[in-house]
Each structure stands twice: as structure tokens, then as C-alpha cells.
Scaffold this active site. Structure first.
Site, PDB file in Angstrom:
ATOM      1  N   ARG A 135      -5.743  12.755  -7.378  1.00  0.00           N
ATOM      2  CA  ARG A 135      -4.309  12.696  -7.075  1.00  0.00           C
ATOM      3  C   ARG A 135      -3.519  12.976  -8.345  1.00  0.00           C
ATOM      4  NH1 ARG A 135      -1.250   7.782  -3.920  1.00  0.00           N
ATOM      5  NH2 ARG A 135      -2.182   6.527  -5.569  1.00  0.00           N
ATOM      6  N   GLU A 190       4.395  10.364   2.895  1.00  0.00           N
ATOM      7  CA  GLU A 190       4.934   9.077   2.478  1.00  0.00           C
ATOM      8  C   GLU A 190       6.427   9.145   2.146  1.00  0.00           C
ATOM      9  OE1 GLU A 190       2.574   8.004  -0.890  1.00  0.00           O
ATOM     10  OE2 GLU A 190       3.154   9.764  -2.050  1.00  0.00           O
ATOM     11  N   ASP A 237       5.106   3.221   0.453  1.00  0.00           N
ATOM     12  CA  ASP A 237       6.005   4.254  -0.072  1.00  0.00           C
ATOM     13  C   ASP A 237       6.929   4.781   1.012  1.00  0.00           C
ATOM     14  OD1 ASP A 237       6.011   5.068  -2.862  1.00  0.00           O
ATOM     15  OD2 ASP A 237       3.875   5.389  -2.643  1.00  0.00           O
ATOM     16  N   ASP A 291      -0.310  -1.453  -6.270  1.00  0.00           N
ATOM     17  CA  ASP A 291       0.086  -0.341  -7.112  1.00  0.00           C
ATOM     18  C   ASP A 291       1.596  -0.151  -6.954  1.00  0.00           C
ATOM     19  OD1 ASP A 291       0.506   1.028  -4.741  1.00  0.00           O
ATOM     20  OD2 ASP A 291      -1.169   2.419  -4.991  1.00  0.00           O
TER      21      ASP A 291
END
Length: 718
Positions: free
Chosen positions: A337, A428, A456, A627
Site C-alpha cells: 500500500r 474508503e 476512513d 491505525d
């Protein structure tokens, strides 16, 4: 010491430049002059386009804010408005994706997916090696097996708990690999005879699997195998035998363990789970990815007072039923990512301005992958010569198209075949969800992944509708109309555009790392929803979640879903606004405390310690794998309630200070931790957590990165 090396319009941090020159370029056949010339050209050409896309985000948000200030929400009027400003686009004609050269782990297999910060070598190696995991260890060490009736986890081996593990495992075998007659609980012997599996029962009878094709091989002597390899729904299971082993002694068939194919894929992360704010941080992450791609990454680890070296696992080998040698991939297939379009990084300056980090990642990470893409390693990641880059936080099809253009330019710069770099689209952001079919179309010959990410996506939902009114409490947002439509439409649009057999359709994270029993009871909903992968917080979690992919044949489920209706765009556009706000003072305070404690617990580790992903205790002392996505939803939710007067500035400040003391107490045994409550005004972490709320409405799309990066750089300089 020379801080930057200049090349044309670029000023490259010497630490990054030296890494590229002395490590990344070695053995690639690409000379330094060519690499940096191409790098400069791509950056100069695409930086203005990146800026324009970000400006469009801001322009659209300003128009949406103003519309909500002037109008009460009404769906048809709102849809007309979004269409007029180009936020909601006409849907493209039907099409099927045409991505080629996709490894089977992405195209064909359904299973758990790990996400780990690639800056942490230990986590990266653990995840890469989590392709295979012990079911017995996962059950024995987790709360899937309750600790009662003598089955407590003890210092030594508890045979009572072990017996419960064996019982659970035999139930699993009965479910996934049923016998023609009898039960796995009654088995006394496994053998390979005349190219077939023969299973002896304790009553003296002989049977085999109901579906004999499920046995694909063995190791050891055919009459007394050490391992038998089974396969169900595409996933392998290795039954291991050792009648003198402490566990094998408890089992009539001498089974000592059952090894599951677990984390089929892993996202090695440069983004949400990573704190990387400068050249030093980025080089650490890039170096680990280079080691993963070359098969050379190792990490010295101390466990129970002993040092050992962790490295990538070798492939597994076995004999098929005809005695011919076969192999199985020993490691999780790794995706990477990269960073999205928003952030810049001081590792490289372009005419004095920081480079867009997403462009920098795109130009560097494929270079680090060349040995794998060319098939030069003994420990290959992709056997199809592809690199799988998950691209987060893209807003709509224009930004997906920009990523396609960026990847095309990188392929040209590195001499890679066209479409080597594949794209994972993270669904997202709200503008992507509303235009998902168009987004997939923009990358139809490169797309290998779409997924939903509640945190998100909800953060962007709140930020986009910040002026529309107060949102319901955070725990109720998943119960609103829009959320079901979001989850459904992601799967259905993915299936209808032909992702099955070519790409993954994913679901989000189970965050409660110590509550895997609850995960086992609930996370089967993800394969039932048609998702071919879903995120788990640990290798142990991957083993437990793998059980669900034996219970649910995802390919069959996807075919069933294709015969159902997709939930409507109107439902997706229906906001999670509170119909009334007559919450009690106690309810409001509880919501505020929960949000603020979570914000502080994560921010203090990110800012002070540079930890981008870790198990953070919530207000109830439950460890959650956090996160930046969790930070985004919490900070935006408080900012929304602050904007609409549900809470006041003074109330938020008072709760922040009380919650900081709780977070300090939760971390008091960490020798590296600096208490926030010792000095509110000079605690950069505390001030950053406050800014995320009080400046939350002004942050681009509600992102937390700009404030976190600013604070972390300040701490590193102090």
C-alpha cells in the site's frame, strides 16, 4: 554533513539518495543518470496534475458546505446539486474488467488478509510467513477455547485444554472434510494405499473422505505418513502425525497438529499503519520492502531469553497421490500500500517544495521490486511478474485515472512491460463510493482489489456532511441505511464489473486482537457477504478467520449474489444524521469520553514514539489494533458535535484532560512514554490530539496526516 544531493530540479535527501544509489539500483541494470532523469521528468509533469486534483477536492467541499448551510437535506434536491457540481457523475456503460497476469492468491483464492507496517521488519516477516499457521496453537492460545472447566492456559501444557482443542479440530475436519462414514473423532489411522487416502476407524472399519478429491498429497511413508495434505474451497490443510508427541499421544490417530493455509495475502503498508515523516523513516520502510522482494530480509529476535533469526519461509513440498513431487507457496502473496495523493514529504524537494509522497512511492517501490518482477529470486512473491499496489484515499474516477497515468509513466521509466503495476482501489472515500463503477472503469485493465473500510469511509462521510447537521453516536452509524448500502454496493458493483476470477473484493479489520472468540463467532459475515478477503490483526487471527473460508464457498456465494438486486444509490446518499439530539448529559459525556480517550491513546504513540500501528487500550482497557483510520472517524465525530453545539469547547477540553490522565496511567509501565498530563501546554501529543478535534472541520477531507506529520517532525527535531 551534506543534507541534500541535487539533480536538476530535485533536491534529494542524501540518506535517500545513498539508499537508491548503493542498494536499490544495484543489480537492476538501470544506471543512476537514467533513473534520476526519468524520476525528475515524471515529478515535473505530474505534480501540477496532483495539485489540481487536490484543489478540486477543496472546491467541491466548499460548495457542499455552502449548500448544507442554505438548505435542509432533501434527497432529490441534494442529488441534483451533486450532479450539477460534478461530484456525482453519470454512470459509465456496463463493462468487464480485463486485468491479466494476476496471481491465484488474488484472482482465485478466498482467505484472510493481513495488513502490517512495512517499516517494522519483524511484523513484515511475521505477516509474510503467516501463509501457514497452526490451528492447534491458535486455538490453545486464544479465547476461542474458553478458560473454564479445567481448560485454563497454564505455564506448562494443559492436557484438558489440549483435549478441547483436539475436539474443536475434529469438528472442523468433520465439517470441511467429512468422511464417507463415521466421524473424524473415531479415526485411528490415516494411510495412502494404491494412490488413495484410506482412513481406519477405531471400530476396525475402513473409510475415506466423502469427496476423495480433497486429498491431494502426503509426506513420509505412504503406509505411515507424517503429513496428509487436504484441500477445500481452494485452501490447503496439512494434517501432521506424530504419535509420541505430547499432543499426538492424546489423539487416537496420532495427530499432533493441523496446519491451515491462512493469510493468503498480506498488505505491506506504507500508509495508515506507518509513521514515516522524513527520509530516514521512508528509507527504513523502503529497505524492508527491498529485502522482502529480494528474499533477503532478516530480523534478529529475542524470545524467552534466546536470540534467533527470522527470515522468509521456504516453499512447502509434498508428494501427490501418485508419488510425484509437488510444492506449495510458502509465503503470503504481498501487496504494497503506497501513500495517497494528499501528503508531501521532505525526503525530496522539487524546486524547493516537498515532493508528493504518492508520486515518490510510485517511482521508488517498483524499482525495489525489480528482482521479483523479473523472476530472479528463489523466494518469489509474484509468479506472474506483477506488482500489486494498493492505492488509498482516491476521490473519484479522475484520481484513479491519475494513478493509472502515474503507473504508466513509472513502467516506462523502469522499462517494465505495460500493465505490470496493478491497482488496488480502496473504496474508503465518499466520492469513490458514489462513483465506484466509474472508478473501476478508469483502471479496468489494472484493477486487482477493491474493499470497504468503515473507519476512513465514515470519517469522510462525517467531514463531507459536516455542515448538514449532527451525526448519530458513533456506535449507531453502522446501523444506518447508508452503511448497509455501502457494504452491499461495493461487492455487487465489483461482481457486476467482472472482478470475480481477476481481483479481490475485501472487507475491513477485526480490531479486538485479544477477542478472537468473538471474531470467530461473527466474522463469517464477510465471506457470506461475498468478500474474497477480509482484514485480520495478527497471524493467529488469520488462522481463526481461515476457518470461515472453509465454511463458506465464496465463489459459489458470489454467484448467488449476482442473482440479487444491488441496493440503491439513494440509500447510500441517505446521511446518518440524528433525527433528534435529546441525548442525556450522561450519554453525551460517555460518547465524548470514548472518542477522546481513543484519540489520545493513538496520537501519543504516533507523535512521541513514531508508532503508526499498535494495540491501543480503549476506555474499557480492551486492546484494539489501531491505525489512522480510527483516529479520523473519532476526531471528525467530535468535531461534528462541536460544530453543532452538542458539546462545547470547554467540555471537550475538560474531557481531553481527564482522558489524558487515563491514557497516561495505561502507559505508565512503558519506559519510553512521556505523560501528557505532566505539562498540557508543552505536550506536543496532547496539543495535536486537541488540534485534530478543534481544527477537524478545516482538515482536508478530515485527514489526520497533516497534523500528525507536523507534530512528529517537531518531536524529532526537539
Amino acid at each position: 554533513m551534506k543534507l541534500f544531493t541535487t539533480y536538476g530540479h530535485l533536491s534529494i535527501s542524501t540518506e535517500l539518495y545513498d539508499f537508491i544509489e548503493n542498494e536499490a539500483l544495484i543489480g537492476t541494470g538501470i544506471d543512476s543518470e537514467t533513473y534520476w532523469e526519468n524520476f525528475e521528468n515524471v515529478v515535473l509533469d505530474l505534480t501540477p496534475k496532483n495539485k489540481a486534483l487536490l484543489q478540486k477536492r477543496d472546491d467541491l467541499q466548499q460548495q457542499i458546505d455552502q449548500w448544507h448551510r442554505n438548505h435542509l437535506f432533501e434527497l432529490n434536491a441534494y442529488k441534483t446539486f451533486l450532479t450539477e457540481i460534478g461530484y456525482l457523475l453519470p454512470e459509465v456503460e456496463d463493462f468487464q474488467v480485463s486485468t491479466e497476469n494476476v496471481d491465484e492468491e488474488i484472482a482465485l483464492l478466498a482467505g484472510p488478509q493481513l495488513v502490517v507496517p512495512v517499516r517494522n521488519a519483524r511484523y513484515s516477516l511475521n505477516a509474510a510467513n503467516a501463509r501457514w499457521g497452526s490451528l492447534y496453537d491458535a486455538l490453545y492460545g486464544s479465547d476461542v477455547i474458553p478458560e473454564h472447566e479445567g481448560a485454563e492456559k497454564t505455564k506448562g501444557y494443559n492436557s484438558v485444554r489440549g483435549a478441547k482443542v483436539i475436539t474443536f479440530a475434529k469438528d472442523f475436519l468433520d465439517q470441511a472434510f467429512p468422511l464417507l462414514q463415521g466421524s473424524h473423532h473415531d479415526v485411528s489411522q490415516w494411510q495412502i494405499k494404491d494412490g488413495a487416502l484410506v482412513i481406519g476407524l477405531q471400530n476396525g472399519e475402513v473409510t475415506t473422505l466423502k469427496d476423495t478429491s480433497q486429498c491431494v498429497g502426503f509426506n513420509g511413508n505412504a503406509a505411515l505418513p507424517t503429513e496428509v495434505i487436504l484441500k477445500n474451497n481452494g485452501l490447503h490443510v496439512i494434517v501432521q502425525f506424530d504419535p509420541i508427541h505430547v499432543v499426538g499421544q492424546q489423539d487416537a490417530a496420532g495427530i499432533k497438529d493441523i496446519i491451515l493455509e491462512a493469510a493468503v495475502t498480506t498488505i505491506q503498508d506504507l500508509e495508515d499503519s506507518v509513521s514515516a515523516v522524513d527520509a530516514k523513516d521512508k528509507v527504513e520502510a523502503y529497505r524492508n520492502w527491498l529485502g522482502l522482494m529480494r528474499g533477503t530480509l532478516v530480523e534478529e529476535i529475542e524470545k524467552n531469553g534466546k536470540l534467533f533469526t527470522r527470515k522468509l519461509n521456504q516453499d512447502l513440498h509434498f508428494n501427490n497421490l501418485q508419488g510425484e513431487k509437488q510444492s506449495l507457496h510458502g509465503r503470503s502473496l504481498m501487496l504494497l500500500r503506497n501513500v495517497g495523493h494528499l501528503m508531501t514529504n521532505p525526503a525530496i524537494l522539487v524546486d524547493g517544495e516537498e515532493v508528493y509522497e504518492g508520486i515518490m512511492d510510485a517511482l521508488i517501490t517498483p524499482l525495489l521490486s525489480l528482482s521479483d518482477l523479473r523472476g530472479q529470486n528463489s523466494l518469489l512473491n509474484s509468479r506472474r511478474g506483477s506488482m500489486y499496489i494498493v492505492k488509498p484515499k482516491m476521490h473519484g474516477p479522475e484520481e484513479v485515472a491519475f494513478t493509472v497515468e502515474l503507473f504508466e509513466r513509472v513502467e516506462q521509466a523502469l522499462g517494465l512491460p505495460n500493465k505490470t503495476l496493478k491497482i488496488g482501489i480502496m473504496d474508503e472515500e465518499r466520492r469513490t463510493s458514489l462513483n465506484l463503477k466509474n472508478c473501476i472503469a478508469a483502471a479496468k485493465d489494472r484493477v486487482i482489489f477493491i474493499n470497504t473500510g468503515f473507519m476512513d469511509r465514515t470519517g469522510d462521510e462525517i467531514h463531507t456532511l459536516m455542515e448538514a447537521g449532527p451525526f448519530v453516536p458513533k456506535a449507531e452509524i453502522k446501523n444506518q441505511v447508508w452503511f448497509e448500502a455501502y457494504e452491499n454496493r461495493n461487492v455487487m458493483i465489483g461482481l457486476k464489473t467482472g472482478l470475480q476470477g481477476k481481483a479481490q473484493i475485501g472487507k475491513g479489520m477485526w480490531a479486538k486482537t485479544d477477542m478472537l472468540g468473538a471474531m470467530y463467532q461473527s466474522k463469517s459475515e464477510h465471506p457470506e457477504a461475498g468478500a474474497s478477503c477480509a482484514w485480520v490483526p495478527s497471524p493467529t487471527g488469520a488462522v481463526i478467520h481461515a476457518l470461515h473460508y472453509h465454511q463458506v464457498n465464496v465463489a459459489h456465494r458470489q454467484q448467488e449474489l449476482l442473482r440479487t438486486e444491488t441496493l440503491s444509490l439513494d440509500e447510500l446518499l441517505t446521511p446518518a444524521l440524528a433525527k433528534d439530539t435529546n441525548w442525556s448529559k450522561e450519554e453525551i459525556t460517555k460518547e465524548l469520553e470514548n472518542n477522546c480517550q481513543g484519540i489520545l491513546g493513538y496520537v501519543v504513540r504516533w507523535v512521541d514514539l513514531g508508532i503508526g500501528c499498535s494495540k491501543v487500550l480503549d476506555i474499557h482497557n480492551v486492546g484494539l489494533m489501531e491505525d489512522r483510520a480510527t483516529l479520523r472517524i473519532s476526531s471528525q465525530h467530535v468535531a461534528n458535535w462541536l460544530r453543532h453545539g452538542i458539546v462545547s469547547y470547554n467540555e471537550v477540553e475538560e474531557v481531553l484532560q481527564r482522558m489524558a490522565k487515563i491514557v497516561d496511567a495505561q502507559n505508565e509501565h512503558d519506559p519510553l512514554y512521556s505523560p501528557m498530563s505532566a505539562d498540557w501546554d508543552n505536550s506536543i501529543a496532547f496539543q495535536t490530539a486537541s488540534d485534530l478535534i478543534f481544527e477537524g472541520a478545516k482538515q482536508p477531507a478530515g485527514y489526520t496526516e497533516p497534523l500528525l506529520h507536523r507534530a512528529r517532525l517537531q518531536v524529532k527535531k526537539s
